[in-house]
Design a protein around this motif. Structure first.
Motif, PDB file in Angstrom:
ATOM      1  N   ALA A 380       0.848  -1.189   0.000  1.00 32.11           N
ATOM      2  CA  ALA A 380       0.000   0.000   0.000  1.00 32.11           C
ATOM      3  C   ALA A 380       0.882   1.237   0.000  1.00 32.11           C
ATOM      4  O   ALA A 380       1.982   1.237   0.584  1.00 32.11           O
ATOM      5  CB  ALA A 380      -0.931   0.011   1.214  1.00 32.11           C
ATOM      6  N   SER A 381       0.400   2.288  -0.666  1.00 33.31           N
ATOM      7  CA  SER A 381       1.153   3.538  -0.689  1.00 33.31           C
ATOM      8  C   SER A 381       0.193   4.710  -0.757  1.00 33.31           C
ATOM      9  O   SER A 381      -0.886   4.627  -1.342  1.00 33.31           O
ATOM     10  CB  SER A 381       2.117   3.577  -1.886  1.00 33.31           C
ATOM     11  OG  SER A 381       1.411   3.663  -3.103  1.00 33.31           O
ATOM     12  N   LEU A 382       0.619   5.809  -0.146  1.00 32.35           N
ATOM     13  CA  LEU A 382      -0.125   7.064  -0.162  1.00 32.35           C
ATOM     14  C   LEU A 382       0.852   8.157  -0.548  1.00 32.35           C
ATOM     15  O   LEU A 382       1.896   8.321   0.101  1.00 32.35           O
ATOM     16  CB  LEU A 382      -0.737   7.349   1.212  1.00 32.35           C
ATOM     17  CG  LEU A 382      -1.399   8.724   1.375  1.00 32.35           C
ATOM     18  CD1 LEU A 382      -2.628   8.833   0.468  1.00 32.35           C
ATOM     19  CD2 LEU A 382      -1.784   8.961   2.837  1.00 32.35           C
ATOM     20  N   ALA A 383       0.538   8.902  -1.610  1.00 32.80           N
ATOM     21  CA  ALA A 383       1.441   9.942  -2.097  1.00 32.80           C
ATOM     22  C   ALA A 383       0.653  11.204  -2.386  1.00 32.80           C
ATOM     23  O   ALA A 383      -0.461  11.156  -2.920  1.00 32.80           O
ATOM     24  CB  ALA A 383       2.167   9.481  -3.360  1.00 32.80           C
ATOM     25  N   ALA A 384       1.245  12.348  -2.031  1.00 34.60           N
ATOM     26  CA  ALA A 384       0.657  13.657  -2.312  1.00 34.60           C
ATOM     27  C   ALA A 384       1.735  14.546  -2.907  1.00 34.60           C
ATOM     28  O   ALA A 384       2.802  14.721  -2.295  1.00 34.60           O
ATOM     29  CB  ALA A 384       0.079  14.272  -1.048  1.00 34.60           C
ATOM     30  N   LEU A 385       1.474  15.103  -4.101  1.00 31.15           N
ATOM     31  CA  LEU A 385       2.427  15.966  -4.796  1.00 31.15           C
ATOM     32  C   LEU A 385       1.797  17.339  -4.999  1.00 31.15           C
ATOM     33  O   LEU A 385       0.633  17.436  -5.425  1.00 31.15           O
ATOM     34  CB  LEU A 385       2.803  15.387  -6.162  1.00 31.15           C
ATOM     35  CG  LEU A 385       3.800  14.210  -6.183  1.00 31.15           C
ATOM     36  CD1 LEU A 385       3.145  12.920  -5.750  1.00 31.15           C
ATOM     37  CD2 LEU A 385       4.391  14.053  -7.584  1.00 31.15           C
ATOM     38  N   TYR A 386       2.580  18.385  -4.716  1.00 25.00           N
ATOM     39  CA  TYR A 386       2.096  19.753  -4.835  1.00 25.00           C
ATOM     40  C   TYR A 386       3.044  20.550  -5.723  1.00 25.00           C
ATOM     41  O   TYR A 386       4.258  20.429  -5.620  1.00 25.00           O
ATOM     42  CB  TYR A 386       1.999  20.415  -3.452  1.00 25.00           C
ATOM     43  CG  TYR A 386       1.127  19.661  -2.480  1.00 25.00           C
ATOM     44  CD1 TYR A 386      -0.250  19.881  -2.444  1.00 25.00           C
ATOM     45  CD2 TYR A 386       1.671  18.718  -1.619  1.00 25.00           C
ATOM     46  CE1 TYR A 386      -1.065  19.180  -1.553  1.00 25.00           C
ATOM     47  CE2 TYR A 386       0.870  18.015  -0.731  1.00 25.00           C
ATOM     48  CZ  TYR A 386      -0.492  18.249  -0.705  1.00 25.00           C
ATOM     49  OH  TYR A 386      -1.294  17.560   0.162  1.00 25.00           O
ATOM     50  N   ARG A 387       2.454  21.386  -6.602  1.00 28.45           N
ATOM     51  CA  ARG A 387       3.225  22.286  -7.455  1.00 28.45           C
ATOM     52  C   ARG A 387       2.609  23.678  -7.366  1.00 28.45           C
ATOM     53  O   ARG A 387       1.377  23.812  -7.408  1.00 28.45           O
ATOM     54  CB  ARG A 387       3.207  21.829  -8.912  1.00 28.45           C
ATOM     55  CG  ARG A 387       3.949  20.526  -9.179  1.00 28.45           C
ATOM     56  CD  ARG A 387       3.884  20.195 -10.667  1.00 28.45           C
ATOM     57  NE  ARG A 387       4.636  18.991 -10.978  1.00 28.45           N
ATOM     58  CZ  ARG A 387       4.132  17.762 -10.913  1.00 28.45           C
ATOM     59  NH1 ARG A 387       2.884  17.590 -10.530  1.00 28.45           N
ATOM     60  NH2 ARG A 387       4.878  16.717 -11.214  1.00 28.45           N
ATOM     61  N   PRO A 388       3.446  24.722  -7.303  1.00 27.13           N
ATOM     62  CA  PRO A 388       2.885  26.085  -7.270  1.00 27.13           C
ATOM     63  C   PRO A 388       2.073  26.427  -8.507  1.00 27.13           C
ATOM     64  O   PRO A 388       1.113  27.201  -8.425  1.00 27.13           O
ATOM     65  CB  PRO A 388       4.130  26.972  -7.154  1.00 27.13           C
ATOM     66  CG  PRO A 388       5.184  26.082  -6.585  1.00 27.13           C
ATOM     67  CD  PRO A 388       4.898  24.724  -7.125  1.00 27.13           C
ATOM     68  N   GLY A 389       2.446  25.861  -9.680  1.00 26.55           N
ATOM     69  CA  GLY A 389       1.744  26.236 -10.893  1.00 26.55           C
ATOM     70  C   GLY A 389       1.430  25.087 -11.804  1.00 26.55           C
ATOM     71  O   GLY A 389       1.297  25.287 -13.012  1.00 26.55           O
TER      72      GLY A 389
END
Length: 708
Positions: A380-389
């Motif tokens: 199992a895996s949980l991933a969150a990716l954030y980019r300013p634009g």
């Protein structure tokens, strides 16, 4: 180092009443009235691994004075040997005098002095002392060694563990080349001591003349710091520092640098304006009592070309990665928590589009084998990716599987596997590719459920012939899974890089990450044969191919698996002994005008006295890294031992593409003996990357033995 003479003598003659003393001599006399014991003729005293030899030894009971004369030699347990004409010890053997000293140390270095006195029980002062790590000339022992350090007065403070020289002169081949009124260094009992390290001198197009003088500082028993200032003719001062610390639970290492240099245009031309540049990098890992490993990795640079320009180690990375992590392994369970941040160093990288990964959680569990050897597993895996634009994505992925092996009486090995994969996505500002901007703001949810069943068959056949073991193993694998599974609503974050080769030929999912799946039924087959010798030599060949039920667009052109019948992948390894190794990894296309689509060859041949290493790579284009195009390059390293002390090393890297050419030329000549280590080198780089232009560097590194 010359201060070793007196401590060796004082320590070796110190009499411990608890240790027995073995004394032999031709004659032994005791004067009861004067209280003097005299041993004469081939005197030998041995105690606690130390041995004293002399023509005459006497001991006065009244004043506690011990004297030895005539061919005096003392051998310590570590192999150190002291020679003298006369020595005298008083005050419970704490103070004394010694004349005409020479000393052969355990590391084969040598010291000598006209005389020496010991006072206070821990301070030795020597007169007209000399030290060298060079062996004496066998034909003429009176000849000056290659280098030696002389001092009119040498003082050894045992409490401070330091040796200081007054009016010291360094001689090369008997010629004085350096004088200093004061010089100090730690004594041999010290494993770590603050002080200057060996400098390096070079010159190149960018810096002009360049000098680096590292200084090593001991903070405490578990930490140290190395400061390396750099002075150059064309650029401003540069300072680099490295901090290291090791504790009972882990270790940390950090390096950083800073400079103020001139701005340069894309062609390397210098402008009048100056600005600060630098980097910071840190790595730490610790483990607690519950077997939890945690730490961090930090790597940041002020600009894209700084690391290459100032030759910071590991400067070849195109992306700098910072990471915060914690992980635990308990029996068959694995749990990891990570956070990532990236800095791109390519000219096309846009900082606002580099994702921040927070968090990335991974869990893996493998169950106990059942009655027939089958077992359950879960990932199992949980991933969150954030980019300013750019695209923001959150993903929850789970995979449940069951596998059952079966070993047939004939030796065949079957493995049946059933697997169910489920993924859920929550996306913002979704794009076809995460790094492309359109300004759209959209939020959506998507997911998929993908079942899979597979059967793997292997038939390893082994035969022993004398000292040779032969292996022949056919391998066939069938994988049944639905087509599709890669809708545009699911972004590709972790599977942008893909290469079909022998390592993933039999994989259920050939993509390296989770965001893309290898759908559709397929038949994988291959053949492995190997020969193993009793002394460690071996040769191995693996060749295989994959057949899909029909072609689809899961993989793009040039990847090797875009057609119904895949390319043929192979690996050939030949390593009969330590003096030769050869490896060839290649991918062959049955449907292309050029059979070889990808090839990597590496070879090492020759003993340590003459060793050649060659690496050749011909990498075809693929849909996932099309910006790189086709790449073909070769590198060669030749190391030769020209004699007992001389060696030479040459390196060459060349781009074999249409617009290619030399990338690096390096030639180094090195002389190393028991006295010193000196290296002369010349390097030419041809890299062009904005302000980095082709440059030539010529330099020298010089180190005296035992003064590292």
């Amino acid at each position: 180092m010359a201060g070793l003479v007196m401590p060796a003598m004082a320590q070796q003659l110190a009499v411990n009443p608890k240790d027995p003393v073995l004394l032999t001599a031709n004659n032994l006399r005791y004067d009861q009235n004067l209280g003097i014991v005299t041993a004469e003729g081939n005197v030998e005293m041995a105690q606690d691994g130390r041995t004293l030899l002399a023509n005459l030894v006497s001991y006065s009971e009244r004043d506690g004075k011990v004297t030895a004369s005539g061919n005096v030699s003392i051998m310590d347990a570590d192999g150190t040997v002291l020679f003298a004409d006369y020595l005298e010890l008083t005050d419970s053997l704490r103070n004394g005098f010694i004349r005409d000293i020479s000393l052969l140390l355990s590391d084969n270095s040598r010291a000598a002095a006209a005389s020496a006195t010991r006072t206070g029980g821990n301070k030795i002062v020597m007169n007209k002392a000399v030290y060298t790590s060079c062996s004496l000339c066998a034909a003429d022992p009176t000849r000056a060694p290659l280098w030696q350090l002389k001092g009119e007065r040498v003082e050894h403070d045992e409490a401070a563990q330091e040796i200081t020289y007054r009016d010291a002169t360094l001689e090369l081949f008997g010629v004085p080349i350096l004088y200093t009124p004061y010089f100090s260094h730690p004594d041999p009992t010290v494993s770590r001591k603050s002080g200057f390290l060996a400098p390096s001198i070079s010159t190149n197009n960018y810096f002009g003349g360049l000098l680096r003088t590292p200084y090593y500082y001991v903070i405490d028993d578990s930490a140290d710091l190395t400061l390396t200032p750099q002075y150059s003719r064309k650029e401003g001062p540069f300072l680099m520092g490295e901090y290291r610390q090791r504790t009972a639970r882990g270790e940390m290492r950090m390096d950083a640098s800073v400079t103020r240099s001139h701005e340069r245009d894309a062609f390397g031309n210098r402008a009048d304006d100056e600005y600060f540049r630098g980097h910071v990098r840190a790595d730490a890992a610790f483990r607690n009592a519950a077997d939890l490993t945690y730490g961090f990795n930090l790597f940041r640079s002020s600009d894209d070309t700084y690391l290459s320009r100032y030759q910071i180690p590991d400067r070849g990375n195109n992306t700098l990665t910072s990471r915060l992590f914690a992980e635990n392994i308990s029996n068959r369970n694995f749990l990891a928590a990570n956070a990532y941040s990236f800095q791109g160093l390519r000219s096309t990288d846009v900082p606002g589009l580099s994702p921040t990964v927070l968090p990335l959680l991974d869990y893996s569990m493998v169950g106990q084998p059942g009655a027939y050897g089958g077992r359950w597993a879960m990932d199992a895996s949980l991933a969150a990716l954030y980019r300013p634009g750019g695209t923001d994505s959150r993903r929850l992925s789970t995979t449940f599987s069951w596998s059952q092996p079966y070993f047939a009486p004939s030796g065949e090995v079957y493995t049946a596997t059933a697997q169910l994969k489920a993924d859920g996505y929550w996306l913002n500002e979704l794009q076809d590719r995460p790094f492309l901007l359109t300004g759209e703001e959209d939020t959506r949810f998507s997911g998929r459920v993908i079942p899979l069943v597979a059967l793997d068959w292997r038939y390893p056949l082994v035969r022993d012939t004398g000292t040779i073991r032969q292996l022949i193993e056919p391998i066939v694998g069938v994988v049944l899974t639905p087509y599709g599974g890669n809708p545009r609503a699911i972004p590709n974050e972790d599977s942008l890089s893909f290469e079909f080769d022998e390592t993933n030929l039999f994989s259920f999912n050939r993509f390296p990450g989770t965001d893309r799946v290898d759908g559709g039924p397929k038949l994988n087959y291959g053949f492995r044969t190997a020969v193993y010798g009793s002394r460690g030599g071996y040769s191995e060949v693996l060749i295989g191919q994959s057949l899909r039920a029909r072609s689809d667009d899961t993989f793009g052109p040039g990847t090797g698996v875009s057609d119904q019948l895949s390319d043929v992948v192979a690996r050939i390894t030949i390593s009969p002994n330590e003096n030769f190794s050869f490896s060839n990894r290649l991918r062959l296309s049955p449907n292309s005008k050029s059979d070889i689509q990808r090839q990597e060859i590496s070879m090492t041949a020759g003993p340590q006295a003459l060793r050649l290493s060659l690496t050749y790579a011909d990498l075809a284009n693929s849909s996932f890294d099309s910006a790189l195009g086709e790449r073909e390059a070769v590198s060669a390293v030749l190391k030769a031992q020209l004699g007992q002390y001389w060696s030479v090393e040459g390196r060459h890297i060349r781009d074999l593409g249409e617009r290619g050419g030399s990338l690096l030329n390096f030639l180094g000549l090195r002389y190393t003996d028991e006295c010193f280590d000196i290296m002369l080198f010349a390097e030419r780089t041809f890299t062009v990357n904005r302000d980095i232009q082709p440059a030539t560097t010529v330099g020298m590194r010089f180190t005296l033995a035992n003064f590292n």
